[in-house]
Design a protein around this motif. Structure first.
Motif, mmCIF file in Angstrom:
data_model
loop_
_atom_site.group_PDB
_atom_site.id
_atom_site.type_symbol
_atom_site.label_atom_id
_atom_site.label_comp_id
_atom_site.label_asym_id
_atom_site.label_seq_id
_atom_site.Cartn_x
_atom_site.Cartn_y
_atom_site.Cartn_z
ATOM 1 N N GLU A 119 0.810 -1.307 -0.101
ATOM 2 C CA GLU A 119 0.011 0.088 -0.073
ATOM 3 C C GLU A 119 0.841 1.319 0.041
ATOM 4 O O GLU A 119 1.894 1.219 -0.205
ATOM 5 N N TYR A 125 2.224 -5.230 7.364
ATOM 6 C CA TYR A 125 1.264 -5.928 6.334
ATOM 7 C C TYR A 125 1.670 -7.399 6.222
ATOM 8 O O TYR A 125 2.726 -7.710 6.834
ATOM 9 N N SER A 257 -10.821 -7.221 8.931
ATOM 10 C CA SER A 257 -9.622 -7.887 9.666
ATOM 11 C C SER A 257 -10.166 -9.469 10.089
ATOM 12 O O SER A 257 -10.098 -9.881 10.821
ATOM 13 N N ALA A 282 -6.643 -5.381 0.889
ATOM 14 C CA ALA A 282 -5.672 -4.595 1.548
ATOM 15 C C ALA A 282 -5.309 -3.105 1.258
ATOM 16 O O ALA A 282 -4.225 -2.778 1.348
ATOM 17 N N THR A 304 -8.289 -9.528 5.444
ATOM 18 C CA THR A 304 -8.778 -8.080 4.996
ATOM 19 C C THR A 304 -8.466 -7.096 5.812
ATOM 20 O O THR A 304 -8.096 -7.500 7.271
ATOM 21 N N ASP A 305 -8.325 -5.841 5.422
ATOM 22 C CA ASP A 305 -7.861 -4.611 6.237
ATOM 23 C C ASP A 305 -9.047 -4.496 7.175
ATOM 24 O O ASP A 305 -10.341 -4.716 7.156
#
Length: 324
Positions: A119, A125, A257, A282, A304-305
């Motif tokens: 990102e 990450y 998350s 992400a 997942t973020d």
């Protein structure tokens, strides 16, 4: 003149499954100098054009990747791994600009397989992958792509085993009076989880029994996506052309998350490479995928973020492939 045969890649029973983050443990794998305390020792610099790679020490050493309009800044390391084993790659990204940086793995599931995450926002990450049964070495890489000019720093790259311990049996309910413990040994949990069933999948029509319903066909320039009927039921056939990619995608609602597993069956004819993957898990430009030109079951794990509630699952066979 003989006609060129088009490649066909079949994908059947695509599943996106939730995988609990509980009951995970980590063990260190064979990655050297991931904290860059020894400079670039054990890393190979593959910067192109005028892109630069250097180790800087501002309180804590890290690798500074400075791309250019025409050059990518990249480092790689060959790492010995165990076949058929799940791993987790993690790293810290320090970015004070809009430049994007990524880290990932190549060769874990075949010659052209690649996974990456990254990102343009500072943070920790991670991505998970599983080595194929014939893979004993992978390439770990960190890079900042060309067509951006601000430097970005990566530090603390770790490659660890990501295994699930045996599931503990559920506790017995409280008793009114003490009872003798059972004489028989408790039943051991299964060593491997049961195979997924279609109803577990978060995808719509992942078995293609309803043709292409639920999927968006984004094939280009002669690439073709269609369903066919085989011995085991319906399957997706992706036929790329010299100029066109055959591809489908589907938007899927997910929980933030949360760990997920994308899996699919690949049947390849004539050496064609087929891939499946996920985008935006992400961040806006994040993408990971897995595939090969060898028939078999493929899996891809991702997390997942915290601010992600929807991802894009895609299936594709790239253009410029030729059948033997």
């Amino acid at each position: 003149m003989a006609r060129k045969a088009r490649l066909s890649t079949h994908q059947r029973h695509v599943h996106l499954l939730h995988e609990s983050l509980e009951n995970r443990y980590l063990m260190t794998a064979d990655l050297s100098n991931g904290d860059f305390s020894e400079g670039l020792t054990d890393w190979i610099v593959q910067a192109t054009e005028t892109a630069q790679v250097e180790v800087v020490n501002v309180g804590d050493p890290g690798v500074l990747l400075t791309p250019t309009d025409t050059g990518t800044a990249e480092i790689i390391q060959q790492v010995s791994v165990t076949p058929g084993t799940a791993y987790r790659l993690s790293f810290t990204l320090n970015s004070s600009s809009d430049s994007y940086a990524y880290a990932g793995v190549r060769g874990h599931a075949g010659k052209w397989s690649e996974l990456s995450t990254g990102e343009n926002t500072a943070g920790r990450y991670s991505l998970e992958f599983e080595t194929s049964s014939d893979v004993s070495e992978v390439t770990i890489f960190a890079q900042a792509y060309r067509q951006q000019t601000a430097p970005v720093s990566i530090d603390d790259i770790q490659l660890t085993l990501a295994n699930s311990p045996p599931v503990s049996p559920e506790p017995e309910p409280p008793q009114e009076t003490p009872v003798e413990p059972p004489q028989e040994s408790p039943i051991e949990p299964p060593l491997s989880p049961p195979a997924p069933i279609a109803s577990d999948s978060l995808l719509t029509n992942g078995d293609f029994e309803s043709a292409l319903s639920g999927w968006s066909n984004i094939s280009s320039a002669g690439g073709k996506a269609e369903t066919i009927l085989g011995d085991a039921g319906s399957a997706l056939r992706l036929t790329p052309s010299a100029d066109g990619t055959a591809a489908l995608l589907q938007q899927v609602a997910v929980d933030p998350s949360t760990s997920y597993r994308l899996s699919f069956s690949l049947t390849s004819a004539g050496g064609s490479y087929g891939y499946a993957g996920v985008r935006d898990h992400a961040g806006k430009w994040s993408e990971i995928s897995v595939g090969d030109n060898v028939s078999g079951r493929q899996t891809l794990d991702f997390v997942t973020d915290a601010n992600v509630s929807e991802v894009t699952v895609f299936l594709q066979a790239y253009r410029q492939q030729t059948a033997p």
